[in-house]
Design a protein around this motif. Structure first.
Motif, short mmCIF file in Angstrom:
data_model
loop_
_atom_site.label_atom_id
_atom_site.label_comp_id
_atom_site.label_asym_id
_atom_site.label_seq_id
_atom_site.Cartn_x
_atom_site.Cartn_y
_atom_site.Cartn_z
N LYS A 115 9.91 16.49 1.31
CA LYS A 115 8.80 15.48 0.78
C LYS A 115 8.02 15.23 2.36
O LYS A 115 7.00 14.70 1.98
CB LYS A 115 9.62 14.20 0.27
N PHE A 116 8.90 14.84 3.29
CA PHE A 116 8.05 14.60 4.34
C PHE A 116 7.03 15.48 4.74
O PHE A 116 5.98 15.00 5.19
CB PHE A 116 8.80 14.41 5.62
N LEU A 117 7.30 16.82 4.67
CA LEU A 117 6.14 17.83 5.11
C LEU A 117 4.87 17.67 4.09
O LEU A 117 4.03 18.21 4.58
CB LEU A 117 6.80 19.14 5.21
N LEU A 118 5.04 17.33 2.95
CA LEU A 118 4.07 17.24 2.10
C LEU A 118 3.38 15.79 2.30
O LEU A 118 2.25 15.68 2.31
CB LEU A 118 4.64 17.26 0.62
N THR A 155 -3.36 1.60 15.02
CA THR A 155 -3.26 0.93 13.90
C THR A 155 -3.04 2.37 12.81
O THR A 155 -2.34 2.02 11.75
CB THR A 155 -4.38 -0.20 13.75
N MET A 156 -3.80 3.14 12.75
CA MET A 156 -4.05 4.36 11.91
C MET A 156 -2.60 5.06 11.68
O MET A 156 -2.07 5.36 10.82
CB MET A 156 -4.90 5.23 12.29
N LEU A 157 -2.03 5.18 13.23
CA LEU A 157 -0.60 5.70 13.30
C LEU A 157 0.39 4.96 12.54
O LEU A 157 1.24 5.61 11.68
CB LEU A 157 -0.28 6.12 14.77
N GLY A 158 0.21 3.50 12.64
CA GLY A 158 1.25 2.76 11.89
C GLY A 158 1.15 2.68 10.69
O GLY A 158 2.12 2.79 9.69
N ALA A 159 0.01 3.01 10.09
CA ALA A 159 -0.52 2.79 8.58
C ALA A 159 0.03 4.07 8.11
O ALA A 159 0.46 4.32 6.76
CB ALA A 159 -1.96 2.57 8.38
N ALA A 160 -0.15 5.13 8.78
CA ALA A 160 0.14 6.47 8.39
C ALA A 160 1.53 6.61 8.29
O ALA A 160 2.23 7.33 7.17
CB ALA A 160 -0.63 7.69 9.10
N ALA A 188 6.53 5.28 2.19
CA ALA A 188 6.45 4.75 0.86
C ALA A 188 6.27 5.99 -0.04
O ALA A 188 6.96 6.03 -0.99
CB ALA A 188 5.20 4.19 0.70
N LEU A 189 5.81 7.26 0.46
CA LEU A 189 5.61 8.39 -0.49
C LEU A 189 7.06 9.08 -0.34
O LEU A 189 7.31 9.67 -1.45
CB LEU A 189 4.50 9.42 -0.01
N LEU A 190 7.84 8.76 0.59
CA LEU A 190 9.12 9.61 0.70
C LEU A 190 10.08 8.59 -0.47
O LEU A 190 11.04 9.56 -0.87
CB LEU A 190 9.63 9.54 2.03
N PHE A 191 9.77 7.40 -0.80
CA PHE A 191 10.82 6.89 -1.52
C PHE A 191 10.26 6.96 -2.95
O PHE A 191 10.96 6.45 -3.78
CB PHE A 191 10.59 5.49 -1.36
N PRO A 222 1.09 14.78 6.32
CA PRO A 222 -0.20 15.31 6.48
C PRO A 222 -1.09 14.73 5.66
O PRO A 222 -2.13 14.31 5.72
CB PRO A 222 -0.26 16.89 6.24
N PHE A 223 -0.81 14.42 4.22
CA PHE A 223 -1.58 13.85 3.34
C PHE A 223 -1.79 12.19 3.66
O PHE A 223 -3.06 11.88 3.89
CB PHE A 223 -1.00 13.65 2.06
N ALA A 224 -0.96 11.83 4.33
CA ALA A 224 -0.75 10.05 4.73
C ALA A 224 -1.67 10.08 6.06
O ALA A 224 -2.61 9.25 6.19
CB ALA A 224 0.49 9.67 4.93
N TYR A 225 -1.41 10.86 6.99
CA TYR A 225 -2.08 10.86 8.28
C TYR A 225 -3.69 11.27 7.99
O TYR A 225 -4.62 10.63 8.51
CB TYR A 225 -1.73 12.01 9.17
N HIS A 226 -4.04 12.25 7.15
CA HIS A 226 -5.13 12.70 7.06
C HIS A 226 -6.10 11.53 6.16
O HIS A 226 -7.28 11.41 6.52
CB HIS A 226 -5.45 13.95 6.36
N THR A 227 -5.38 11.06 5.40
CA THR A 227 -6.11 9.89 4.44
C THR A 227 -6.64 8.67 5.44
O THR A 227 -7.54 8.36 5.44
CB THR A 227 -5.32 9.46 3.32
#
Length: 177
Positions: A125-128, A162-167, A173-176, A131-136
């Protein structure tokens, strides 16, 4: 004017009449157009030396390598944005092609994943998700830049952190889910 028109009209791929229509509709621009021919100039008093031969003779590198420069957050975030974009695209293509080619349906594979160990599931789940969270998040940052906001160097660094923190938060959030 006629020399310029002849040289442009002889360009391959240019449709006949397009240039004349452009010149008729844009008479104010026509005198500003001119042909440019690039020529290498010989060094003062010497023969012309080929660019690549000169660079080889002076032992110059082909181009600066990444190891020459000190890594900065701006360059690392840029490189990471490209890598995560490739990863997200690869996931989408891989999933799509896999679902078309594999014999069972999607729920079958979800049920198979449920039987795996929790550590393996969280890692997948982290590997998926990352990249999605960071790129978004970094894509939103780039959209802000496109609007002309946050372009000063101090703001670039602030938005980077800020972007690193948000990602990271979005990944958690996506992991849970």
């Amino acid at each position: 004017m006629s020399l310029m028109c002849r040289s442009i009209v002889s360009c391959p791929g240019l449709k006949r009449g397009v240039l004349s229509q452009f010149l008729k509709s844009n008479n104010s621009m026509a005198p500003q157009l001119r042909s440019v021919v690039l020529r290498s100039q010989p060094a003062a008093g010497g023969p012309t030396e080929d660019f690549w031969i000169k660079n080889e003779r002076l032992n110059r590198p082909m181009s600066p390598h990444l190891t020459i420069y000190k890594p900065q957050i701006t360059s690392m975030l840029s490189i990471s944005h490209r890598i995560t974009g490739i990863a997200v695209s690869g996931y989408i293509y891989g999933f799509s092609i896999g679902m078309m080619c594999l014999p069972a349906s999607f729920p079958h594979y979800c049920a198979a994943l449920a039987t795996t160990s929790p550590a393996l599931l969280v890692t997948a789940k982290f590997l998926l998700a990352f990249p999605f969270a960071y790129h978004t998040c970094n894509g939103i940052r780039h959209l802000m830049w496109d609007m002309g906001k946050g372009l000063e160097i101090s703001q670039v660094y602030k938005t980077g952190y800020t972007m690193l923190g948000a990602a990271s938060l979005l990944t958690l959030a996506l992991l849970f889910l």
